[in-house]
Scaffold this active site. Structure first.
Site, PDB file in Angstrom:
ATOM      1  N   SER A 133       3.575   1.570   1.891  1.00 37.67           N
ATOM      2  CA  SER A 133       5.192   1.662   1.695  1.00 37.67           C
ATOM      3  C   SER A 133       5.595   1.989   3.473  1.00 37.67           C
ATOM      4  O   SER A 133       6.523   1.912   3.857  1.00 37.67           O
ATOM      5  CB  SER A 133       5.414   3.064   1.340  1.00 37.67           C
ATOM      6  OG  SER A 133       5.437   2.889  -0.307  1.00 37.67           O
ATOM      7  N   GLU A 309      11.451  20.799  -3.896  1.00 39.07           N
ATOM      8  CA  GLU A 309      10.045  20.999  -4.396  1.00 39.07           C
ATOM      9  C   GLU A 309       9.258  21.421  -3.093  1.00 39.07           C
ATOM     10  O   GLU A 309       9.517  20.791  -1.993  1.00 39.07           O
ATOM     11  CB  GLU A 309       9.614  19.875  -5.058  1.00 39.07           C
ATOM     12  CG  GLU A 309      10.191  19.730  -6.538  1.00 39.07           C
ATOM     13  CD  GLU A 309       9.626  20.973  -7.435  1.00 39.07           C
ATOM     14  OE1 GLU A 309       8.553  21.591  -7.054  1.00 39.07           O
ATOM     15  OE2 GLU A 309      10.032  21.213  -8.571  1.00 39.07           O
ATOM     16  N   GLU A 354      16.151   6.594  -1.783  1.00 40.96           N
ATOM     17  CA  GLU A 354      14.947   6.058  -2.132  1.00 40.96           C
ATOM     18  C   GLU A 354      14.575   6.814  -3.615  1.00 40.96           C
ATOM     19  O   GLU A 354      14.667   8.082  -3.852  1.00 40.96           O
ATOM     20  CB  GLU A 354      13.667   6.487  -1.686  1.00 40.96           C
ATOM     21  CG  GLU A 354      12.529   5.989  -1.946  1.00 40.96           C
ATOM     22  CD  GLU A 354      11.047   6.759  -1.343  1.00 40.96           C
ATOM     23  OE1 GLU A 354      10.171   6.185  -1.480  1.00 40.96           O
ATOM     24  OE2 GLU A 354      11.245   7.967  -0.785  1.00 40.96           O
ATOM     25  N   ASP A 359       7.296   4.567  -7.867  1.00 37.88           N
ATOM     26  CA  ASP A 359       5.800   4.267  -7.405  1.00 37.88           C
ATOM     27  C   ASP A 359       4.746   5.509  -7.791  1.00 37.88           C
ATOM     28  O   ASP A 359       3.659   5.147  -8.323  1.00 37.88           O
ATOM     29  CB  ASP A 359       5.827   4.349  -5.630  1.00 37.88           C
ATOM     30  CG  ASP A 359       4.455   4.455  -5.212  1.00 37.88           C
ATOM     31  OD1 ASP A 359       4.109   2.920  -5.074  1.00 37.88           O
ATOM     32  OD2 ASP A 359       3.960   5.223  -4.464  1.00 37.88           O
ATOM     33  N   HIS A 363       1.385   4.347 -10.026  1.00 39.88           N
ATOM     34  CA  HIS A 363      -0.093   4.898  -9.628  1.00 39.88           C
ATOM     35  C   HIS A 363      -0.693   5.675 -10.628  1.00 39.88           C
ATOM     36  O   HIS A 363      -1.999   5.509 -10.844  1.00 39.88           O
ATOM     37  CB  HIS A 363       0.078   5.572  -8.289  1.00 39.88           C
ATOM     38  CG  HIS A 363       0.256   4.989  -7.001  1.00 39.88           C
ATOM     39  ND1 HIS A 363      -0.684   3.790  -6.742  1.00 39.88           N
ATOM     40  CD2 HIS A 363       1.267   4.996  -6.111  1.00 39.88           C
ATOM     41  CE1 HIS A 363      -0.153   3.497  -5.471  1.00 39.88           C
ATOM     42  NE2 HIS A 363       0.769   4.059  -5.130  1.00 39.88           N
ATOM     43  N   ASP A 400      10.050  -1.657  -1.595  1.00 41.98           N
ATOM     44  CA  ASP A 400       9.074  -1.838  -0.488  1.00 41.98           C
ATOM     45  C   ASP A 400       8.001  -2.606  -0.883  1.00 41.98           C
ATOM     46  O   ASP A 400       7.417  -3.493  -0.009  1.00 41.98           O
ATOM     47  CB  ASP A 400       8.564  -0.541   0.165  1.00 41.98           C
ATOM     48  CG  ASP A 400       8.183   0.607  -1.119  1.00 41.98           C
ATOM     49  OD1 ASP A 400       8.399   0.068  -2.208  1.00 41.98           O
ATOM     50  OD2 ASP A 400       7.695   1.685  -0.583  1.00 41.98           O
ATOM     51  N   HIS A 479      -1.131  -1.142  -5.477  1.00 38.15           N
ATOM     52  CA  HIS A 479       0.282  -1.909  -5.221  1.00 38.15           C
ATOM     53  C   HIS A 479      -0.189  -3.213  -5.588  1.00 38.15           C
ATOM     54  O   HIS A 479      -1.230  -3.628  -5.858  1.00 38.15           O
ATOM     55  CB  HIS A 479       0.644  -1.650  -3.661  1.00 38.15           C
ATOM     56  CG  HIS A 479       1.398  -0.334  -3.325  1.00 38.15           C
ATOM     57  ND1 HIS A 479       1.410   0.036  -2.066  1.00 38.15           N
ATOM     58  CD2 HIS A 479       1.471   0.725  -4.223  1.00 38.15           C
ATOM     59  CE1 HIS A 479       1.828   1.291  -1.929  1.00 38.15           C
ATOM     60  NE2 HIS A 479       1.699   1.721  -3.208  1.00 38.15           N
TER      61      HIS A 479
END
Length: 552
Positions: A133, A309, A354, A359, A363, A400, A479
């Protein structure tokens, strides 16, 4: 032209050469009893007809032919980035959203899929076929491709080497916007020091230098600043108006207990409380939960920092369970736009939003959470459209990079996208007689081997915690390198046509906004009559932007 007999002969020869291990199969394999079912069962009743398909298709074609680009300049620019939101993720999220609304799902469209202009973006980096990214977002924010793992610096900077990055910082569109007096903001469900949001304001040869605790000895000796500090010490204009997301621990000292997770402390070694430094400025506020966020008045708040967070924000599927409660991506987008509109006068604003946890779920090999977060991004886009105008606001939605996420099998129309493949009304089985899911990954933690595949017959594959099967065992799914979509609407959106390099996203935004367009034209020319080029060679380095501000 080759005769039909020649073509058939070549086909037969190919089958012979292929050998017994590569026997040809029909292009479309249905269930064992498909012929009988297909002959007897009518198509599902959905209010569709051949006449409707034809009429709807013709109407869409005419609308496309009548579309005329707007040549006015944009006042505002909003860039949405679905981190890891490849084309297969968009397709599966579209179907899931439709199914959650009680429809079959395939005919559904996410908010941004209705945008009139579309491109495909090539996501490779200078030194990587499949990118991370950091270089991909640098491309979109600074107009250049660069190396893996670095943020906001040219390819001449070496990864993890602070000294090599000195003087290599490239000005981002957000920095230029602030320097020109526009309002700016970033929103992310990831840490706001993470690669994608950080590429809007930070310059570093290592994307992981998020607090001073991560800086190497060489970085400290060579004078590199951590990413959180770069946000707080942002040197352009009057600083960002809005920064909302996760990553609280990177702003708090390691002597201070976290306000939500009271048994944990901050990460910083320098003793600074960067969150309080932001909030101590006039008309500025720092918030860390939804109640505080909701209480913010956009009319009186000039600068808002929200850190919800210690690390990344919750997945959208888990957000209702959070102890401190968190605003949704759509709610953060709405409040950001309100603040930016109130602060910008007539100068306009730049906002980056975003959906960072798409993502992360990929993963983890967890399609359910990834798709729900993609739907949340679509909701945020819809909110932005409602609070802005196509007349003066360019909105771009892209990713991205992609992931090794697949949609496969021959499931019936309307089959649960998170479920097992059902073909012609019957559970589809693999060569060992076991069912399999529509969604899967090429690699990742969902690998079930090396023994035979498990029997999923009695497994709820739609459960939010289910990990889709992966072909290659990895602790974290990777990715993928294929192109991603770019969806655009508003002034300048028509520049997106065909397959483009990822850094073109920056250039479309820069040429489409009225003030940045004039600024870059005055620097580098190429914009028509009376071009006057400066002595600066492109790209615009951060040092040159700072020097220009000093002269003003």
């Amino acid at each position: 032209m080759r005769h039909l007999s020649t073509i058939l002969g070549c086909a037969a020869l190919t089958m012979l050469v292929a050998g017994p291990g590569l026997t040809a199969e029909p292009e479309h394999i249905r269930g064992k009893a498909s012929a009988k079912r297909a002959a007897s069962a009518p198509a599902p009743a959905r209010g569709e007809s051949a006449q409707q398909w034809y009429s709807d298709g013709a109407r869409a074609a005419r609308a496309g032919a009548e579309l005329r680009p707007s040549h006015r300049k944009a006042k505002n620019v909003i860039l949405f980035v679905g981190d890891g939101m490849g084309l297969s993720t968009v397709a599966a999220a579209r179907i899931l959203e439709g199914q959650l609304k009680g429809r079959s799902g395939e005919e559904n469209a996410l908010s941004f899929e209705r945008f009139p202009y579309l491109s495909l973006s090539k996501t490779y980096s200078v030194d990587g076929q499949t990118a991370d990214s950091a270089p991909t977002m640098t491309a979109m924010m600074s107009g250049i491709k660069t190396n893996q793992g670095v943020l906001g610096v040219t390819q001449d900077a070496r990864y993890n080497n602070c000294a090599s990055a000195k003087g290599k910082g490239v000005a981002s569109l957000l920095e230029v916007a602030e320097a020109l007096g526009m309002s700016t903001g970033i929103v992310s469900t990831a840490r706001i020091t993470h690669a994608t949001p950080a590429a809007t304001y930070a310059h570093t040869p290592n994307r992981d230098w998020e607090s001073d605790a991560e800086l190497s000895a060489e970085a400290k000796a060579s004078g590199c600043k951590d990413i959180a500090r770069q946000l707080i010490e942002f040197p352009y204009g009057n600083g960002l108006e809005v920064a909302l997301g996760g990553g609280r621990s990177y702003f708090l000292p390691n002597t201070l207990n976290d306000p939500e997770d009271t048994s944990s402390k901050g990460r910083r070694l320098d003793g600074r409380n960067l969150a309080n430094e932001w909030g101590s400025k006039p008309a500025s506020a720092y918030v860390w939960n939804k109640a505080q966020f909701d209480a913010i008045n956009p009319a009186t708040t000039k600068h808002l920092l929200g850190l919800f967070e210690r690390s990344h924000m919750e997945y959208e599927a888990d957000r209702p369970l959070d102890a401190g409660k968190e605003p949704s991506l759509a709610e953060m987008t709405a409040k950001s736009i309100d603040i930016l509109q109130n602060r910008n006068g007539n100068k306009g604003y730049f906002l980056m939003v975003e959906g960072g946890r798409v993502d992360h779920a990929h993963h983890a090999g967890n399609a359910s959470r990834a798709l729900v977060d993609a739907i949340a991004l679509s909701d945020a886009v819809r909110t932005a459209q409602r609070k802005s105008s196509d007349e003066d606001t360019l909105i771009i939605v892209t990713a991205d990079h992609s992931h090794t996420f697949t949609i496969a099998g021959y499931p019936d129309r309307g089959n649960n996208i998170l479920g097992k493949v059902v073909t012609d009304g019957a559970l589809a089985l693999d060569s060992d007689g076991k069912p399999y899911t529509t969604l899967g990954y090429i690699n990742g933690p969902g690998y079930r081997g090396p023994a035979a595949r498990p029997d999923l017959t009695n497994i709820d594959t739609a459960n939010v915690n289910f990990l889709q099967e992966a072909a290659v065992p990895l602790g974290s799914e990777t990715h993928a390198a294929e192109d991603v979509g770019v969806y655009a609407t508003g002034p300048g959106a028509h520049a997106f046509q065909g397959v483009v390099e990822q850094n073109v996203v920056f250039h479309v935004m820069a040429q489409s906004q009225r003030d940045t367009s004039v600024f870059f034209c005055s620097l580098f020319g190429g914009c028509g009559q009376n071009d006057r080029k400066s002595s600066i060679a492109p790209p615009l380095l951060e040092a040159d932007l700072r020097a220009g501000m000093t002269k003003q």
